[in-house]
Design an enzyme around this catalytic site. Structure first.
Site, PDB file in Angstrom:
ATOM      1  N   HIS A   1      88.266  73.012   6.152  1.00  0.00           N
ATOM      2  CA  HIS A   1      88.097  74.124   7.098  1.00  0.00           C
ATOM      3  C   HIS A   1      88.717  75.376   6.464  1.00  0.00           C
ATOM      4  O   HIS A   1      89.803  75.801   6.851  1.00  0.00           O
ATOM      5  CB  HIS A   1      88.749  73.785   8.433  1.00  0.00           C
ATOM      6  CG  HIS A   1      88.017  72.737   9.213  1.00  0.00           C
ATOM      7  ND1 HIS A   1      88.383  72.336  10.477  1.00  0.00           N
ATOM      8  CD2 HIS A   1      86.912  72.001   8.907  1.00  0.00           C
ATOM      9  CE1 HIS A   1      87.550  71.404  10.908  1.00  0.00           C
ATOM     10  NE2 HIS A   1      86.655  71.174   9.968  1.00  0.00           N
TER      11      HIS A   1
ATOM     12  N   GLU B   1      82.404  62.221  10.164  1.00  0.00           N
ATOM     13  CA  GLU B   1      81.374  62.769   9.265  1.00  0.00           C
ATOM     14  C   GLU B   1      80.988  61.755   8.187  1.00  0.00           C
ATOM     15  O   GLU B   1      80.437  62.148   7.160  1.00  0.00           O
ATOM     16  CB  GLU B   1      81.885  64.046   8.571  1.00  0.00           C
ATOM     17  CG  GLU B   1      82.505  65.093   9.448  1.00  0.00           C
ATOM     18  CD  GLU B   1      81.504  65.966  10.174  1.00  0.00           C
ATOM     19  OE1 GLU B   1      80.329  65.549  10.263  1.00  0.00           O
ATOM     20  OE2 GLU B   1      81.897  67.029  10.660  1.00  0.00           O
TER      21      GLU B   1
HETATM   22  P1  13P Z   1      87.259  63.735  11.491  1.00  0.00           P
HETATM   23  O1  13P Z   1      88.682  63.733  12.023  1.00  0.00           O
HETATM   24  O2  13P Z   1      86.395  62.770  12.226  1.00  0.00           O
HETATM   25  O3  13P Z   1      87.232  63.564  10.005  1.00  0.00           O
HETATM   26  O4  13P Z   1      86.649  65.170  11.827  1.00  0.00           O
HETATM   27  C1  13P Z   1      87.212  66.299  11.273  1.00  0.00           C
HETATM   28  C2  13P Z   1      86.209  67.358  10.997  1.00  0.00           C
HETATM   29  O5  13P Z   1      86.520  68.275  10.282  1.00  0.00           O
HETATM   30  C3  13P Z   1      84.862  67.285  11.588  1.00  0.00           C
HETATM   31  O6  13P Z   1      84.027  68.267  11.062  1.00  0.00           O
HETATM   32 ZN    ZN Z   2      85.057  69.875  10.043  1.00  0.00          ZN
END
Ligand code: 13P
Ligand code: ZN
Length: 275
Positions: free
Chosen positions: A142, A116
């Protein structure tokens, strides 16, 4: 001294550990970036050296051209940052055009910035401009309760903001402008980067439907605290409805209550989101 003792690195690690403890970072979920200031760069300089050629990114962010960022790695676990720092995070330098980076520390084992990173760069560009350079932290988590809300309801920014504000008095204090809502968009895409950055012109936090939340603020504490407050409000709303068998909660804060809270702290709420 080692680079692990630099304040910027210590505070960065703390957010990763705290977010993991909160249950916001299953597997490699979530990512974090920090735009270093002159003092950070001076302290870390003895440990920095060019380790890769310039590597293109999928967006142009000239507003953060030449800046240095501490950033979590793609596919890396927040849980592991404090265990193996230089494998899981890195420091990258942007070129002047803001469309390529090179690694100057960390990302051992050929790691690279979060998938991201384009989203982080465009948000840094917008928020840095709006805050006269004060905003330095972009954090994506998340968060289960915010995500549950976006999954259970057809939401827009106004509906989401009102639900959160009305669930606990702290929420409108943390986010008087409200919270943006972006309908589900492909993770790690330029579309996600551009649409999120556009919402960041109006909000410091944006919920990604069916995914999580991303926020930008000045310090690690401000940014973590903002997400923590929003996530707690979402939890309280869900709990309150569940206690009534799924019916709307009986005693949500009124619009007058929200105006009173803002008056106490000299805050100007987003009137478009009040009735
Ligand atoms: P990354 O491991 O690339 O940071 O991705 C994690 C994530 O939450 C993607 O939305
Ligand atoms: Zn994510």
């Amino acid at each position: 001294m080692s680079i692990e003792q630099a304040n910027c690195i210590r505070r960065f690690m703390r957010v990763c550990s705290d977010g993991w403890q909160k249950g916001w970072h299953e597997a490699n979920g979530g990512n974090l970036s920090y735009r270093m200031d002159g003092e950070d760069i001076a302290v870390c300089k003895p440990y920095l050296s060019v380790r890769t050629p310039w590597i293109s990114v999928g967006v142009e962010a000239p507003g953060v051209g030449g800046e240095l960022f501490i950033v979590t790695g793609a596919g890396k676990y927040m849980r592991k940052v404090e265990v193996d720092l230089s494998d899981n995070i890195g420091i990258v330098e942007m070129n002047a055009a803001g469309n390529a980076y090179r690694v100057v520390w960390g990302f051992d084992d050929s790691g690279r910035p979060t998938s991201e990173f384009e989203t982080h760069l465009l948000i840094h560009e917008v928020c840095s401009k709006l805050s006269d350079g004060d905003d330095r932290v972009v954090y994506h988590a998340h968060t289960p309760n915010i995500t549950a809300l976006t999954t259970a309801f057809v939401l827009d920014s106004r509906v989401l903001s009102r639900v959160l504000w009305k669930s606990t008095s702290e929420c409108i204090i943390a986010a008087p402008e409200g919270v943006g809502l972006l309908p589900f968009t492909q993770p790690a895409s330029n579309e996600l980067a551009e649409k999120t950055a556009a919402l960041m012109e109006s909000f410091r936090a944006v919920a990604w439907a069916g995914h999580g939340v991303i926020a930008c603020s000045q310090t690690f504490d401000d940014t973590f605290g903002l997400i923590d407050t929003l996530e707690k409000a979402a939890y309280i709303y869900i709990m309150a409805r569940a206690m009534r068998g799924g019916e709307e909660a009986a005693n949500l804060l009124s619009d007058d209550n929200l105006r009173t809270i803002c008056a106490s702290y000299g805050l100007e709420p987003n009137e478009d989101f009040l009735s």
